[in-house]
Design an enzyme around this catalytic site. Structure first.
Site, short mmCIF file in Angstrom:
data_model
loop_
_atom_site.label_atom_id
_atom_site.label_comp_id
_atom_site.label_asym_id
_atom_site.label_seq_id
_atom_site.Cartn_x
_atom_site.Cartn_y
_atom_site.Cartn_z
N ASP A 1 -6.06 76.71 43.26
CA ASP A 1 -5.10 77.87 43.90
C ASP A 1 -5.87 78.62 44.99
OD1 ASP A 1 -2.58 79.53 43.79
OD2 ASP A 1 -4.27 81.02 43.49
N GLU B 1 -5.07 73.73 47.47
CA GLU B 1 -4.33 74.36 48.17
C GLU B 1 -4.76 74.87 49.35
OE1 GLU B 1 -0.77 77.60 47.23
OE2 GLU B 1 -2.85 78.07 46.54
#
Length: 902
Positions: A534, A570
């Site tokens: 993330d 990401e």
């Protein structure tokens, strides 16, 4: 930068008094106290004081053996704590269980004196303060007055600090016992059950706490009674000790002592029980009452609230770490067979452990929403029938719920608020939370591996659940705030590249070690096959800028364990320069949001031309064809956990997040969605038919594109969130998969088409190329490995790429695949022609003639509602097919016979 608050010097805060040290030395052999333990309760002593230290009064002690009573040194000259009250009241008294007179102290205010009674199992100690409840007020001990705006006269904002900034004594809710500790070892970090000296079983505790003055391990029984174990040994800032007799299942936490000085980033507060960053199991839930904040959360002057230390004990309100068994990885996984699916062959499936199983009718009720539920044959059966090769699990690290959600009666559902990087989230365990969750998670991984499915974890190493300076003190903030977090020049404040209040300082060795130790643990001991990071751009930042030579990326690249697993970035964060799509180094794949946007825009007929779409369909070579990267560097997706579901993407144009309680302000407004003529659910048959066709179009596009496709759980059966594009707090039917949709014919047909497309992809290597297309003519026939056609059946020219987007033909040659099999032979396959048509009107398309093909066999037609069987139409090359509005056709090419036979 704000100046640091002035520190008052107090003898009783600097170190224990000589009398106190003498009492400890005379204790019954429970362990000597070194000078490094100054400022906390030494071994052999039970402490009970509630708020006294906050008012400038000496802490009271009870010695459990026959030694002399503890005495404290007064500020006024170092005399023993036997003084006369300034207001005429009798002195405060402390009952001591050994021989000798009780220690007495002086009350410096006009209220009745504080009286504290300590017994082995007595009631909690109580203290009367200045007419207020348990919250300690700030007192300037030298002057006997609160710290007010007068502080500003000293050239700094008012910054109330208890005890002059030193965390020297902590008020306890009740008496606690102290237990002896052997030296132990500084490695490995965390709590490890093992055999100690002389064959004695116990647990070694080790905690990195840079800048701390002392560390206690706190053990808790089932009733919540606390036993403290001072860690007297410190090696390279790792506090460690071996506690005999502590076995798996024992709950524990840490108290870390140091200076409370938020102005310089110091937020030590030993009143707060801290979760071990290396805890491999967690028992209990974070509820976030005021006691779990290191500062007084409800201080009237909120602009300085984070500087006012809260001395209330947080232990009754926070989860505890759990000692677990160590399983030798070789023995634990000797019968496990990792699928090791090549990237080019992978189909990812993003799911939520709880949401995927919570409403499944064939999973037993007691297993729904758990790791055991995901391991159930009913759950795995759906994954196998669908044909996905890997599940990408939304965060399963132990996480906490945000205070603002709890106040609204909501919870953090997605889990992007981690606090324990080694512990499987206890809320997803069916079998218990005293270590059972570890075994349950491992069993789930084994079951998925047996089905040929890899397990990829979505991990959140960019920030923690402790939020900004007004957040709770749960773990790292209380261990070493300056060492773990990025701070601004004003060290009270946190640098925030994540939008979540704080950012882990990955450049620091101890933070980098925490992350890489965690990653290796999940691979070697928990069996996972990869990670999706993330906000990975945050991890790649050096001092400020994103740096692809950063310590984090360098360590991953050389690590013999981590460089072999699947790594997904990401590739952005919310900071300046954070958007890094296409920039990550080899070994990494990336979520490709440019693919998402191009496909969404094309099917809502909003692209100006097809140039960008062409790149996305063919592997995004403009982003990834450098440094030896391949098409699988692009994770192609149209939807993800955040944003609309696929069904909502064709049913809503605007977000409807009212249920989140934020006035519909949360969530993005850039949805690139088209509702097909009505906002929300519709009773019109034509609108619903068009919506289902659009879903078929987008799923077909995704699964026929070069790169690694990612689906979101439930999209294959028309799951809806009612237009909520930020369902992070919807732990209810909004966020859960609705399995009853499979009983509805229209949605079951969508599931059937999805499974058929995945199976087609698995059968045909031309649909999952491991190398980029060249687009160059080759061979005697002059054909290309990739060719683009207009609606007239001719190859596209430069001008055609700039023409308004509409109809696009894509020819994939199976005879020109740049790949070799295991024996070095050429890989060949069928050739395919995909025709995409986004306009609403019907239109003709001329099928390319020879040498491209002699005939075309229809494989997929998204204009059809019935997708249970492949269409069987065969059309000759050069013929014209009529494209239905907003549809996609896939043809298998029948190659021209080299000998001219029909």
């Amino acid at each position: 930068m704000a100046s640091a608050p002035e520190q008052e010097a107090y003898e009783d805060d600097a170190s224990p008094s000589e009398a106190l040290e003498a009492a400890v030395r005379d204790a019954s052999g429970r362990g000597a106290v070194s000078r490094s333990t100054a400022g906390r309760e030494p071994a052999g002593v039970v402490v009970a004081a509630n708020g006294i230290a906050s008012q400038g009064l000496p802490a009271t002690t009870t010695v459990e053996n026959g030694g002399p009573p503890a005495t404290m040194t007064e500020e006024n000259g170092g005399s023993p704590a036997t003084t006369t009250e300034e207001n005429g009241n009798p002195p405060a008294t402390t009952t001591v269980e050994n021989e000798g007179p009780p220690a007495t102290t002086t009350e410096e205010n006009e209220n009745p004196p504080a009286t504290t009674t300590v017994e082995n199992e007595g009631p909690p100690a109580t203290t009367t303060e200045e007419g207020e409840g348990p919250r300690a007020t700030t007192t300037e001990r030298a002057e006997g007055r609160p710290a007010t705006a007068a502080d500003r006269d000293k050239g700094r904002p008012a910054a109330p600090l208890l005890n002059g900034g030193r965390d020297g004594r902590r008020p306890l809710a009740e008496a606690v016992s102290v237990r002896s500790v052997w030296p132990g070892a500084p490695a490995p970090l965390g709590a490890r059950f093992r055999t100690g000296p002389d064959g004695v079983a116990g647990t070694n505790f080790a905690l990195w706490a840079g800048g701390a003055e002392a560390v206690d391990v706190c053990l808790f029984d089932d009733e919540g009674h606390e036993t403290r174990c001072p860690l007297a040994e410190s090696t390279h800032e790792i506090w460690h000790g071996f506690v005999p007799g502590v076995r798996p299942g024992q709950r524990y936490g840490f108290r870390v002592h140091g200076v409370w000085d938020p102005w310089t980033g110091g937020r030590w507060n030993r009143a707060k029980l801290l979760l071990d960053p290396y805890a491999r199991a967690v028992d209990g839930e974070f509820t976030l009452p005021p006691e779990v904040y290191g500062h007084v959360r409800d201080w009237p002057q909120q602009h300085i609230a984070d500087t006012v230390r809260d001395d209330r004990d947080s232990a009754p309100h926070v989860p505890k770490g759990v000692v677990v068994h160590d399983d030798a990885p070789d023995d634990e996984w000797k019968d496990d067979r990792r699928p090791k699916t090549p990237w080019a062959d992978s189909v990812l499936y993003e799911l939520h452990v709880r949401g995927f199983t919570r409403r499944h009718p064939d999973i037993p009720e007691e297993l729904r929403g758990t790791y055991a539920g995901l391991a159930h044959p009913a759950a795995i059966g759906h994954l196998r029938r669908l044909g996905v090769t890997a599940v990408e699990l939304l965060p399963v690290h132990q996480f906490a719920h945000e205070d603002h959600l709890l106040k609204r009666g909501l919870r953090n559902y997605w889990g992007y608020n981690s606090i324990g990087y080694f512990a499987p989230h206890a809320g997803y365990a069916a079998g218990g939370t005293r270590g059972q969750q570890v075994g349950e998670f491992r069993s789930m991984v084994r079951a998925l591996h047996e089905a040929g499915i890899e397990v990829i974890l979505d991990v959140v190493y960019n920030h923690t659940a402790e939020a900004g300076e007004l957040g709770p003190t749960l773990s790292l903030r209380g261990i070493d705030n300056r060492g773990y977090y990025r701070l601004q020049d004003d060290a009270r404040r946190y640098t925030d590249y994540t939008g979540c209040g704080n950012t882990l300082h990955v450049v620091r060795p101890q933070v980098l070690r925490l992350i890489t130790d965690s990653l290796r643990y999940w691979v070697t001991e928990m069996g996972v096959d990869g990670f999706r990071f993330d906000l990975a751009a945050t991890l790649a930042r050096s001092l400020h800028d994103v740096d692809m030579l950063s310590p984090f990326l360098a360590v991953i690249a050389q690590d013999p364990v981590l460089r072999r697993v699947k790594l997904i970035a990401e590739p952005w964060d919310v900071g300046a320069g954070g958007y890094q799509v296409g920039a990550f180094p080899p070994l990494w794949t990336e979520w490709n949001d440019r693919y998402r946007d191009a496909v969404r825009d094309y099917w809502r007929d909003a692209l100006p031309d097809v140039r960008d779409l062409g790149y996305r369909l063919s592997g995004s070579s403009d982003l990834y064809a450098w440094g030896g990267r391949r098409p699988q560097a692009s994770v192609n997706f149209i939807t993800a956990h955040d944003g609309f579901t696929l069904r909502d993407l064709v049913s809503y144009e605007h977000k409807h997040n009212e249920a989140n309680g934020e006035g519909n302000r949360d969530g993005t407004g850039d949805n690139r969605a088209w509702n097909c003529g009505a906002e929300g659910e519709s009773s019109r048959a034509d609108i619903n038919a068009l919506r289902r066709r659009q879903l078929r179009n987008m799923l077909s596009t995704l699964l026929l594109s070069t790169g690694v496709p990612m689906l979101v759980a439930g999209d294959e059966m028309g799951r809806t969130q009612g237009g909520n594009n930020n369902a992070y707090c919807q732990d209810n039917e909004t966020g859960w998969v609705d399995w009853s949709l499979l009983d509805e014919p229209g949605w079951h047909e969508l599931y059937t088409l999805t499974a058929r497309l995945i199976a087609l992809r698995h059968r045909h290597p031309v649909l999952r190329r491991g190398a980029f297309f060249s687009g160059r003519a080759s061979g005697v026939d002059g054909l290309r490995d990739l060719a683009w056609f207009t609606a007239s059946g001719t190859e596209m020219t430069e001008d055609d790429w700039f023409a308004p987007a509409g109809t696009l033909g894509v020819y994939l040659s199976g005879a020109r695949i740049a790949a070799r099999d295991e024996r070095g032979g050429r890989v060949t396959d069928d050739s395919f022609l995909a025709v995409l048509h986004s306009p609403a009107a019907r239109a003709p398309f001329v099928l390319p003639g020879e040498p491209w093909a002699r005939a075309y066999e229809t494989v997929v037609d998204t204009s059809l509602e019935d997708q249970s069987v492949e269409p069987d139409a065969v059309l000759p090359a050069g013929s014209t097919v009529v494209l239905e509005g907003r549809s996609l056709l896939l043809f298998r090419v029948r190659e021209p016979d080299p000998y001219g036979n029909p």
